[in-house]
Design an enzyme around this catalytic site. Structure first.
Site, PDB file in Angstrom:
ATOM      1  N   THR A  22      23.677  28.885  33.136  1.00 60.78           N
ATOM      2  CA  THR A  22      23.578  30.238  33.692  1.00 60.78           C
ATOM      3  C   THR A  22      23.165  30.190  35.173  1.00 60.78           C
ATOM      4  O   THR A  22      22.486  29.267  35.584  1.00 60.78           O
ATOM      5  CB  THR A  22      22.480  30.979  32.914  1.00 60.78           C
ATOM      6  OG1 THR A  22      22.832  30.914  31.558  1.00 60.78           O
ATOM      7  CG2 THR A  22      22.293  32.397  33.373  1.00 60.78           C
ATOM      8  N   SER A  46      22.609  37.941  24.171  1.00 56.63           N
ATOM      9  CA  SER A  46      22.243  37.161  25.350  1.00 56.63           C
ATOM     10  C   SER A  46      20.803  37.439  25.756  1.00 56.63           C
ATOM     11  O   SER A  46      20.232  38.465  25.390  1.00 56.63           O
ATOM     12  CB  SER A  46      23.162  37.553  26.510  1.00 56.63           C
ATOM     13  OG  SER A  46      22.749  36.938  27.704  1.00 56.63           O
ATOM     14  N   GLY A  59      18.084  30.108  32.341  1.00 54.26           N
ATOM     15  CA  GLY A  59      17.009  29.507  31.553  1.00 54.26           C
ATOM     16  C   GLY A  59      17.043  29.857  30.079  1.00 54.26           C
ATOM     17  O   GLY A  59      16.025  29.764  29.398  1.00 54.26           O
ATOM     18  N   GLY A  60      18.223  30.281  29.576  1.00 57.30           N
ATOM     19  CA  GLY A  60      18.337  30.557  28.136  1.00 57.30           C
ATOM     20  C   GLY A  60      17.281  31.552  27.691  1.00 57.30           C
ATOM     21  O   GLY A  60      17.078  32.589  28.321  1.00 57.30           O
ATOM     22  N   ARG A  96      30.430  40.085  29.109  1.00 58.96           N
ATOM     23  CA  ARG A  96      30.079  39.009  28.193  1.00 58.96           C
ATOM     24  C   ARG A  96      31.324  38.543  27.429  1.00 58.96           C
ATOM     25  O   ARG A  96      32.221  39.346  27.151  1.00 58.96           O
ATOM     26  CB  ARG A  96      29.045  39.568  27.208  1.00 58.96           C
ATOM     27  CG  ARG A  96      28.510  38.601  26.175  1.00 58.96           C
ATOM     28  CD  ARG A  96      27.510  37.653  26.750  1.00 58.96           C
ATOM     29  NE  ARG A  96      26.702  37.013  25.714  1.00 58.96           N
ATOM     30  CZ  ARG A  96      26.015  35.897  25.912  1.00 58.96           C
ATOM     31  NH1 ARG A  96      26.026  35.299  27.095  1.00 58.96           N
ATOM     32  NH2 ARG A  96      25.288  35.372  24.963  1.00 58.96           N
ATOM     33  N   ASN A 156      26.969  29.269  29.308  1.00 62.73           N
ATOM     34  CA  ASN A 156      25.914  28.915  28.354  1.00 62.73           C
ATOM     35  C   ASN A 156      25.263  27.609  28.805  1.00 62.73           C
ATOM     36  O   ASN A 156      24.456  27.643  29.710  1.00 62.73           O
ATOM     37  CB  ASN A 156      26.399  28.868  26.901  1.00 62.73           C
ATOM     38  CG  ASN A 156      25.210  28.806  25.944  1.00 62.73           C
ATOM     39  OD1 ASN A 156      24.094  29.139  26.344  1.00 62.73           O
ATOM     40  ND2 ASN A 156      25.414  28.363  24.727  1.00 62.73           N
ATOM     41  N   THR A 159      27.329  32.984  33.181  1.00 66.56           N
ATOM     42  CA  THR A 159      27.038  31.685  32.581  1.00 66.56           C
ATOM     43  C   THR A 159      28.214  31.114  31.803  1.00 66.56           C
ATOM     44  O   THR A 159      29.145  31.839  31.429  1.00 66.56           O
ATOM     45  CB  THR A 159      25.837  31.820  31.611  1.00 66.56           C
ATOM     46  OG1 THR A 159      25.429  30.539  31.164  1.00 66.56           O
ATOM     47  CG2 THR A 159      26.185  32.669  30.388  1.00 66.56           C
ATOM     48  N   ASP A 169      25.431  31.284  21.031  1.00 68.02           N
ATOM     49  CA  ASP A 169      24.411  32.330  21.175  1.00 68.02           C
ATOM     50  C   ASP A 169      24.400  33.286  19.984  1.00 68.02           C
ATOM     51  O   ASP A 169      23.472  34.084  19.831  1.00 68.02           O
ATOM     52  CB  ASP A 169      24.609  33.131  22.471  1.00 68.02           C
ATOM     53  CG  ASP A 169      24.009  32.421  23.680  1.00 68.02           C
ATOM     54  OD1 ASP A 169      23.295  31.418  23.484  1.00 68.02           O
ATOM     55  OD2 ASP A 169      24.257  32.864  24.809  1.00 68.02           O
TER      56      ASP A 169
HETATM   57  O1  DON Z   1      23.288  34.369  27.406  1.00 73.91           O
HETATM   58  C1  DON Z   1      22.328  33.636  27.184  1.00 73.91           C
HETATM   59  O2  DON Z   1      21.229  34.057  26.867  1.00 73.91           O
HETATM   60  C2  DON Z   1      22.496  32.142  27.351  1.00 73.91           C
HETATM   61  N1  DON Z   1      23.850  31.769  27.110  1.00 73.91           N
HETATM   62  C3  DON Z   1      22.032  31.757  28.717  1.00 73.91           C
HETATM   63  C4  DON Z   1      22.123  30.275  28.986  1.00 73.91           C
HETATM   64  C5  DON Z   1      21.323  29.819  30.135  1.00 73.91           C
HETATM   65  O3  DON Z   1      20.597  30.552  30.728  1.00 73.91           O
HETATM   66  C6  DON Z   1      21.424  28.385  30.494  1.00 73.91           C
HETATM   67  N2  DON Z   1      20.782  28.138  31.752  1.00 73.91           N
HETATM   68  N3  DON Z   1      19.867  27.557  32.054  1.00 73.91           N
END
Ligand code: DON
Length: 579
Positions: A390, A461, A482-483, A113, A410, A408, A432
């Protein structure tokens, strides 16, 4: 009579699909491929790669065919995606890799990370009124954490791979230097982000034509600056990125634009091997990513909460089973907001959160056929903790090794800022962090002390690369972008496979829901029945039916001598391929 019919049916099926192996599974009457499944996975015998981008998947399969193991293939895919999938494939971001090594019967969690630069501090993104400046947190040079991808991929390769960096990075170098043919997915993605990417001269030059127009389906995209950077990594390893000419370009870019990353930050970047989060679910071992990902802890917490309810009998995606899942999600995200952060900076109560006794207590608090309000649901541990686009890919090889990797920038294309002359995009992972208590980040996630900004710290994350073992052997690898929705997407794919015994394709394509405590609403994908939704609403659940999809998983299962894989149907361009 029945036996004869079965034999005839098998013979018929064998002649029709001589190369398709689910028939073996049918013959064995395993539940993996059932007559009733409307979706069948990709099937192979020797190894498999599932990723969001077809060229990268092929790169990985080629490495397996050359005799590389799952780690060699995963590292090759990771570098290839940095070229062919600039939305999220990266060398300017970071991520997590879970590795299962069959020979040593060992599962490793590699944390690469991003780290906050030394100049970062708690109030970094607050303006003079004390409000969060979202532009600075998300779309500026200050949005970038110190990238971890290059260190992480090299660490995995050197410790668990069998091939040289030169061998596994070669396809990425060639793809950057000679170019590759654009598929629909990249054309449409670049077009959608044209305006914002074009504001940054280096990104505009690298990803668009000299006249500023976008590359189209079937045209070739070459990335000479990125090729140079990849060659520096190829020739000098860690030092090729974190020191020398590439590091000079990063620091120059930062200095000219009020950015924070220094030479020292780059040299100090550290990969950390962490103890995998281990849960169990009805005879399966679930091995997943520990903090600074919140994903693993909460996957296990939610599965613990659901394990004793027999969701299979309640019915897949029935109102009764969705109700229990929603309430488990609500609790998990409440706990996330309070207890989760970088464990090197904050004492995360992991053991307590994944304790089955804690889950049992939480389960008793879920009312029957009645939604709770999120304001009634609080972080619920007894202990007070001390101290202050991501993309996912999965690989399995024929030695029983498995890799599950999510990394990712982000946002899709990160901060949309490219390091001039170095050809790669910078992450905006600093968003984040919790920039201010009570103010949600871009994914609507709340956080507090545990995830406050500090120099050298890693932002919390949701990325949840996950492996499932059965009798000590790699059974499944999965994960998603998908955040904030990543955790619930992975939960549903696992539940579909382990509880509902769906094959990996059916488990992937099934409609999904998502709840994250706040905002107090449930995202519902098309495909959940109107009857189910009506029941959930009658029980007080607040549904958000706006048409959208949730996540994009890349999953592989190994069972009965075959690899079964599925790329999500929700996004273009992905490919699962075996040999
Ligand atoms: O690490 C995380 O939780 C976020 N930065 C992930 C971002 C993400 O999945 C964007 N994609 N769709």
């Amino acid at each position: 009579m029945f036996k004869m019919k079965k034999a005839m049916l098998q013979a018929l099926l064998f002649s029709a699909f001589a190369v398709v192996s689910p028939l073996q599974a049918i013959a064995d009457e395993t539940p993996i491929i059932r007559y009733a499944d409307r979706f069948v996975p990709i099937i192979a015998k020797n190894g498999m790669v599932a990723s969001q981008e077809a060229i990268a998947t092929k790169v990985g399969v080629d490495i397996l065919k050359q005799g590389g193991n799952a780690v060699d293939a995963a590292v090759a895919v990771g570098f290839a995606l940095a070229v062919t999938f600039p939305q999220a494939g990266n060398i300017g971001g970071g991520g997590f890799m879970m590795v299962h090594l069959a020979k040593d019967n060992k599962t490793i969690a590699i944390d690469y990370r991003e780290m906050a630069p030394a100049a970062a501090h708690r109030d970094l993104y607050l303006d003079e009124n004390g409000d969060v400046d979202n532009r600075r947190a998300r779309f500026s040079h200050q949005s970038a954490g110190v990238p971890g991808t290059v260190a992480g991929l090299i660490h995995a390769l050197e410790n668990y791979g069998t091939m040289t960096l030169k061998q596994v990075i070669a396809p990425a170098v060639a793809l950057a230097e000679d170019g590759f043919t654009l598929a629909y997915s990249l054309e449409s993605s670049l077009l959608a982000r044209k305006e914002r990417l074009s504001r940054n001269p280096a990104a505009k030059k690298a990803l668009f034509k000299p006249d500023g127009s976008h590359y189209q389906f079937g045209e070739t995209l070459k990335q000479p600056d990125l090729a140079q950077t990849l060659k520096a990594i190829r020739d000098k390893g860690f030092d090729g990125f974190y020191k020398g000419s590439v590091a000079d370009l990063i620091v120059k870019e930062m200095k000219a634009n009020d950015g924070l990353i220094t030479h020292k930050d780059l040299e100090n970047y550290k990969v950390v091997e962490r103890e995998a989060i281990k849960g169990s679910y009805k005879g399966y071992d679930v091995l997943t990513m520990p903090p600074p990902s919140s994903g693993g802890v909460h996957i296990v917490q939610m599965m613990n909460m659901l394990e004793n309810d027999n969701l299979k009998d309640l019915g897949h995606n029935s109102a009764a089973s969705l109700h229990l899942m929603i309430e488990a999600m609500r609790q998990a995200y409440a706990d996330r907001s309070e207890y989760l952060g970088d464990p090197d900076y904050f004492d995360v109560p992991i053991k307590e959160l994944i304790d089955k006794k804690y889950a049992a207590k939480l389960r008793t608090q879920i009312p029957n056929k009645k939604a709770r309000k999120s304001e009634e649901v609080k972080p619920a541990l007894d202990v007070t903790p001390e101290s202050p686009d991501t993309t996912h890919f999965s690989v399995m090889d024929n030695e029983g090794n498995a890799v599950s990797n999510t990394y990712t920038l982000n946002f899709s294309y990160g901060s949309h800022i490219m390091v001039s002359g170095a050809g790669f995009l910078l992450n905006n992972e600093m968003d984040d962090f919790s920039a201010k208590v009570g103010v949600a980040n871009a994914y609507g996630l709340l956080g507090a002390e545990a995830n406050a900004i500090e120099a050298g710290k890693r932002p919390l994350s949701s990325m949840t690369p996950t492996l499932v073992l059965k009798d000590g052997k790699a059974f499944m690898a999965t994960g998603s972008p998908g955040g904030s929705t990543i955790i619930t997407v992975v939960l549903q794919v696992l539940m579909n496979a382990l509880e509902h015994e769906m094959n990996v394709a059916a488990a992937t394509y099934a409609p999904r829901i998502h709840h994250q405590w706040y905002p107090d609403r449930i995202l519902v994908e098309p495909g959940i029945s109107a009857d189910t939704k009506a029941l959930l609403e009658a029980w007080g659940h607040n549904l958000d039916n706006r048409r959208r999809t949730i996540g994009s998983t890349q999953s592989i299962q190994f069972r009965d001598g075959f690899f079964y894989g599925a790329s999500d149907s929700r996004r273009h361009g992905a490919l699962t391929l075996g040999y």
